[in-house]
Design an enzyme around this catalytic site. Sequence first.
Site, PDB file in Angstrom:
ATOM      1  CE  LYS A 226      -2.102  -0.912   3.743  1.00 48.26           C
ATOM      2  NZ  LYS A 226      -1.994  -2.368   4.071  1.00 48.26           N
TER       3      LYS A 226
ATOM      4  NE  ARG B 101      -4.452  -1.929   9.520  1.00 47.24           N
ATOM      5  CZ  ARG B 101      -3.366  -1.476   8.902  1.00 47.24           C
ATOM      6  NH1 ARG B 101      -3.549  -0.292   8.323  1.00 47.24           N
ATOM      7  NH2 ARG B 101      -2.245  -2.082   8.614  1.00 47.24           N
TER       8      ARG B 101
ATOM      9  NE  ARG C 228       7.351  -3.216   6.274  1.00 46.86           N
ATOM     10  CZ  ARG C 228       6.013  -3.234   6.056  1.00 46.86           C
ATOM     11  NH1 ARG C 228       5.400  -2.136   4.998  1.00 46.86           N
ATOM     12  NH2 ARG C 228       5.292  -3.498   7.058  1.00 46.86           N
TER      13      ARG C 228
ATOM     14  NE  ARG D 269       6.272  -1.580  10.158  1.00 46.36           N
ATOM     15  CZ  ARG D 269       5.241  -1.271   9.523  1.00 46.36           C
ATOM     16  NH1 ARG D 269       5.127  -0.541   8.221  1.00 46.36           N
ATOM     17  NH2 ARG D 269       4.000  -1.726   9.576  1.00 46.36           N
TER      18      ARG D 269
ATOM     19  NE  ARG E  73       1.846  -5.827  10.536  1.00 40.53           N
ATOM     20  CZ  ARG E  73       2.771  -5.843   9.805  1.00 40.53           C
ATOM     21  NH1 ARG E  73       3.876  -6.492   9.911  1.00 40.53           N
ATOM     22  NH2 ARG E  73       2.944  -4.986   8.851  1.00 40.53           N
TER      23      ARG E  73
HETATM   24  P1  ADP Z   1       0.795  -2.748   7.389  1.00 44.61           P
HETATM   25  O1  ADP Z   1      -0.362  -2.443   6.437  1.00 44.61           O
HETATM   26  O2  ADP Z   1       1.994  -3.009   6.922  1.00 44.61           O
HETATM   27  O3  ADP Z   1       0.406  -3.441   8.493  1.00 44.61           O
HETATM   28  P2  ADP Z   1       0.600   0.078   8.618  1.00 44.61           P
HETATM   29  O4  ADP Z   1       1.797   1.092   8.804  1.00 44.61           O
HETATM   30  O5  ADP Z   1      -0.469   0.485   7.800  1.00 44.61           O
HETATM   31  O6  ADP Z   1       1.464  -1.245   8.063  1.00 44.61           O
HETATM   32  O7  ADP Z   1       0.279  -0.099  10.072  1.00 44.61           O
HETATM   33  C1  ADP Z   1       1.035  -0.512  11.092  1.00 44.61           C
HETATM   34  C2  ADP Z   1       0.214  -0.789  12.417  1.00 44.61           C
HETATM   35  O8  ADP Z   1      -0.499   0.697  12.763  1.00 44.61           O
HETATM   36  C3  ADP Z   1      -0.895  -1.655  12.434  1.00 44.61           C
HETATM   37  O9  ADP Z   1      -0.687  -2.758  12.547  1.00 44.61           O
HETATM   38  C4  ADP Z   1      -1.838  -0.909  13.501  1.00 44.61           C
HETATM   39  O10 ADP Z   1      -1.280  -1.299  14.858  1.00 44.61           O
HETATM   40  C5  ADP Z   1      -1.524   0.402  13.372  1.00 44.61           C
HETATM   41  N1  ADP Z   1      -2.687   1.046  12.480  1.00 44.61           N
HETATM   42  C6  ADP Z   1      -2.338   1.761  11.123  1.00 44.61           C
HETATM   43  N2  ADP Z   1      -3.506   2.323  10.732  1.00 44.61           N
HETATM   44  C7  ADP Z   1      -4.595   1.557  11.400  1.00 44.61           C
HETATM   45  C8  ADP Z   1      -6.078   1.647  11.388  1.00 44.61           C
HETATM   46  N3  ADP Z   1      -6.745   2.595  10.385  1.00 44.61           N
HETATM   47  N4  ADP Z   1      -6.714   1.080  12.475  1.00 44.61           N
HETATM   48  C9  ADP Z   1      -6.198   0.840  13.628  1.00 44.61           C
HETATM   49  N5  ADP Z   1      -4.668   0.680  13.718  1.00 44.61           N
HETATM   50  C10 ADP Z   1      -4.034   0.867  12.693  1.00 44.61           C
END
Ligand code: ADP
Length: 218
Positions: A13, A88, A127, A160, A171
Site C-alpha cells: 500500500k 481498517r 522490509r 520494524r 497482523r
Molecule cells: P501494514 O499495512 O504493513 O500493517 P501500517 O503501517 O499500515 O502497516 O500499520 C502498522 C500498524 O499501525 C498496524 O498494525 C496497526 O497497529 C496500526 N494502524 C495503522 N492504521 C490503522 C488503522 N486504520 N486502525 C487501527 N490501527 C492502525
Amino acid sequence: MRTILLGEPGAGKGTYSLELVKRYGIPQISTGDMLRAAVRAGTALGLKAQEFMKKGELVPDSVVIGLIRERIAQPDAAKGFILDGFPRTVPQAVSLDETLTELGISLSSVFKIEVSRETLIKRLTGRRVCKACGTTYNIDTMRPLKEGICDKCGGELIQRPDDMPATIENRLSVYHKDTAPLIEYYEKKGLLRRASCEGEYEDVIARIFAALEKGATV
Ligand code: ADP
Ligand code: ZN
C-alpha cells in the site's frame, strides 16, 4: 481523485501510494505513518498506539478516526487524497463516510491489491525502514545504495518491530477478521477495483493506474 488502497499488511500500500502521489499530485494519508511519527515523537498518543502496534493489534478506532478527520480537512487534501491503511474496520469505514458527507465530497474508488500469501510474507520479512525518517526499503526489491544506510538521510535501517515473524502472523489474522469485510462493504457501493500486484514492478503500476482510471474522471 479520492481513493483508498486496501490490502493485507505487506501488500505494498505504501509503495503504490507514492506512485499515485507522483502521478496525480495528491497527498498520501497513511495512518500507519502518522502513528509511527507519533511514536517517534513520544507524544501521549504515540505511547498509547505503540502498545497495540508492537503486538500487531489495531489501534482503537477512536484514535485513528480522530487523526483522519483532522487530516482530510487540511487544505492539501482538498484536490483529492490516497488513503493508505485507513479504514481498517467497518466502524472506521462508516465514520469515513460520515466525514466525507460532512465535507460534501465522496470517494472515487477503492483499490484492492491482489497478492499471494507467499509474496506478502516475502515483502514483510524483507522490509527495512530508516530509524530516523521512516523511508522504506526492501532487501530483495528496493535496496538502498549502501547496505543498512538510508539513501535520503544517512540514518540506520532497521526491521520494524511488527515485521518480526511472530507478529506477522497476528497482523495477517487481524486483517482477515477486521479488515477483509471492507471488500464487500465497498463492493456493494460499486466502488471496488482490483488488479494483480504480482510480477514486474512497472507492469503492476500500469495495471493499478488502468484500474483506477477506467471510467473515471481523474
Ligand atoms: P501494514 O499495512 O504493513 O500493517 P501500517 O503501517 O499500515 O502497516 O500499520 C502498522 C500498524 O499501525 C498496524 O498494525 C496497526 O497497529 C496500526 N494502524 C495503522 N492504521 C490503522 C488503522 N486504520 N486502525 C487501527 N490501527 C492502525
Ligand atoms: Zn532516512
